[in-house]
Design a protein around this motif. Structure first.
Motif: not given
Ligand code: AMP
Ligand code: ZN
Length: 470
Positions: A355-361, A378-382
Motif C-alpha cells: 500500500m505504501i507505494p500508492y500512498k507515496n504516489l 492514482v485512485l483508479w490505479d489502486v
C-alpha cells in the motif's frame, strides 16, 4: 515529503515552510452575504478545502480562519458603485441584517452539501468593528492615512511595495481599476479605510468611531480579523485570482504598513470558473447556484468531483455537458468501489508494503501544488491493481477520501430509511407552518432541501404529499 505550493507573491512553486513547526495558519476571504454563492465562488471554496485537508494529510495542525463580509463591500472592489448589502436589502424588501444572516446560512448549507469542512474560526465583519478601528488608528499614528470629504483613506504613495503581489506597475494597476474615480483620493489607487460621509441614503449599518459615525471600507476587515486570529505573521492567505490586484494588494499595504514587516508568506489564488468564456459573477445576473444544479438532477458531489478533475490554477470551463460527464465518471467510480467493497473477505492480512507505494504516489501529487487530477488517477490505479486485495484497496480509498471528501465508501442510497421518513415528515410539517405564515422563502428552502434528499412534494386539496424521485 515536502508539500509544494505555488506562491503568487514569488511567482514560484516552493516547499511550504510554516512560521511555527507543525502548524499551518490559513486565512481565506469568505463570502459577501448579499446573495447566494454561485458555483464559481464555490469552486474557490472547494479548492481551499482541498488545501486545508491536504495540509492535514501532511500532518500539519491547521487553523483555518474565514471572514463573512456583512458590511462595507461596494460593487467595485475599489470603493465605487452601490453597497452590496443595501442592494440585497432593496431587492428583497428585508433589512440588511436579515439579508446577511439568511445568505450566510445559505452559504454554509452549500458548503455542507459539498463536504467543505467548516473553518475553525468564522468571523463576521460586523462583530469586529473595534478591531478594525484599532488597526486604522495604528495606520493613522504611523502617517499612512489622510481624511478627505469625511472619509479616511490609505495613502498608497507612503507604501513603496504596493504593487508587489500583482507584479504590475502602478500604471498597469490603475489601468485595470474602474474608470469612476473618487475625486477626493490623492492617488486613484488609494482606498477607503473608514466611510463617514456615506453616499448611500439610509445607511443602516453604522458605528461610532474617532472619525465620526460610519462604517469600514471592505479591505480593512480581512487584515484586522486575520491578525486577530492568526497573529501578524501568517502562513497562507488565499482567495480567487480577482482579489490579486485590488483586495489582496490593499490588504498587504495596510497590514505591512501597520506591522512594519512581511505579513503573509504564501499567497494562493484559485482561477475562475467560466461559462461561455466569461467569468461567472454575481453582478452579471443569471448565475448558477448549487441548488440550481441539484434541481437539474445533479448531486452536490458531482460538482465537487468536477472541480477535482482540474487543477485549481487552471480555468474551469463549466457547462452542463461537462458536469454530466463528471457525474457519469463519479458514479462509475463509486460503483467500482461498491463492488470492490462487496468482495472483501474477513481475515485477509493487510500488507503495508503493497500500500505504501500508492500512498507515496498520491501524496506526491497532492504535494505538487494540489494536483487532484493526478491524485484521482492514482485512485483508479489502486482499484485496477490485482495485486492488492479489496481490504487493502478499501483502506487506500478511505485514506485518499480524507482529502477528496467524495463519500467514496458511502453506498448510493437505494431507498429511504425509516429514520429519514420521520425526518421528511418533520420537514413537511415545518414547511406547512411556514406556508401558513406566508414565509415563502423558508417554505421554498425546505422544498429544495427535500428535493436534494430525493423527495418531491405535491400540494393538493389543502394537503401535502411526497414521493421519492429516485
Ligand atoms: P465574493 O463573495 O464575491 O466576495 O467571492 C467569494 C470568493 O469567490 C472569492 O475568493 C472570489 O475571488 C471567488 N470568486 C468570485 N468569482 C469567481 C469565479 N467566477 N470563479 C472562481 N472563484 C470566484
Ligand atoms: Zn479578504
Amino acid at each position: 515529503m515536502d508539500f509544494y505550493i505555488y506562491n503568487t507573491l514569488t511567482g514560484e512553486k516552493a516547499a511550504f515552510k510554516p512560521v511555527s513547526a507543525g502548524k499551518a495558519g490559513i486565512y481565506a476571504c469568505g463570502p459577501t452575504v448579499y446573495n447566494y454563492a454561485h458555483i464559481g465562488n464555490l469552486r474557490t471554496y472547494v479548492f481551499e478545502d482541498i488545501l486545508v485537508k491536504s495540509l492535514q494529510y501532511f500532518r500539519y495542525q491547521v487553523k483555518h480562519v474565514m471572514n463573512v463580509t456583512d458590511v462595507g463591500h461596494l460593487e467595485s472592489d475599489s470603493d465605487t458603485g452601490e453597497d452590496k448589502m443595501a442592494k440585497g436589502s432593496e431587492r428583497e424588501g428585508k433589512s440588511v441584517w436579515e439579508i446577511a444572516r439568511f445568505y450566510e446560512n445559505a452559504f454554509f448549507e452549500d458548503c455542507r452539501r459539498l463536504n467543505i469542512r467548516r473553518p475553525d474560526v468564522v468571523c463576521r465583519a460586523t462583530e469586529h468593528i473595534e478591531d478594525m478601528i484599532s488597526l486604522i488608528r495604528a495606520l493613522e499614528r504611523k502617517g499612512y492615512t489622510y481624511t478627505a470629504n469625511g472619509n479616511v483613506y490609505f495613502s498608497i504613495d507612503k507604501f513603496p511595495d504596493y504593487s508587489k503581489l500583482a507584479d504590475m506597475t502602478l500604471d498597469e494597476l490603475q489601468a485595470g481599476s474602474r474608470i469612476e474615480v473618487d475625486p477626493h483620493k490623492k492617488n486613484p489607487l488609494d482606498f477607503v479605510l473608514w466611510f463617514t460621509n456615506s453616499k448611500f441614503k439610509n445607511q443602516i449599518m453604522q458605528w461610532a468611531s474617532p472619525w465620526g459615525t460610519g462604517f469600514p471600507g471592505w479591505h480593512i476587515e480581512c487584515s484586522a480579523m486575520s491578525m486577530k486570529y492568526l497573529g501578524d505573521s501568517i502562513d497562507i492567505h488565499c482567495g480567487g485570482i480577482d482579489h490579486i490586484p485590488v483586495h489582496h494588494t490593499n490588504e498587504i499595504a495596510q497590514s505591512e504598513a501597520a506591522t512594519g514587516h512581511q505579513w503573509v508568506n504564501y499567497w494562493l489564488h484559485g482561477e475562475f470558473l467560466v461559462v461561455d468564456g466569461s467569468k461567472m459573477a454575481k453582478s452579471g445576473g443569471g448565475f448558477l447556484t448549487l441548488t440550481r444544479l441539484i434541481e437539474k438532477g445533479f448531486n452536490a458531489l458531482d460538482f465537487r468531483f468536477l472541480c477535482l478533475q482540474s487543477r485549481y490554477r487552471k480555468q474551469l470551463r463549466f457547462s452542463f455537458e461537462t458536469l454530466s460527464d463528471a457525474q457519469t465518471a463519479y458514479r462509475k467510480l463509486k460503483g467500482r468501489i461498491q463492488s470492490m467493497v462487496e468482495g472483501i473477505h474477513e481475515g485477509q492480512p493487510v500488507r503495508p508494503e503493497k500500500m505504501i507505494p500508492y500512498k507515496n504516489l498520491f501524496a506526491g501529487h497532492i504535494g505538487d501544488d494540489l494536483n487532484t487530477p493526478n491524485a484521482l488517477t492514482v485512485l483508479w490505479d489502486v482499484l485496477k491493481d490485482e495485486a492488492l486485495h479489496p481490504g487493502e484497496k478499501q483502506l487506500l480509498v478511505e485514506d485518499f477520501d480524507r482529502i477528496f471528501s467524495l463519500d467514496l465508501l458511502t453506498p448510493p442510497e437505494k431507498q429511504i430509511p425509516i429514520s429519514d421518513e420521520v425526518r421528511i415528515k418533520e420537514l413537511v410539517e415545518e414547511r406547512n407552518r411556514y406556508r401558513e405564515e406566508k414565509n415563502w422563502a423558508e417554505a421554498d428552502r425546505i422544498r429544495r432541501l427535500l428535493f436534494e434528499m430525493g423527495i418531491i412534494l405535491s400540494d393538493a386539496n389543502g394537503g401535502t404529499t411526497w414521493e421519492v424521485r429516485l
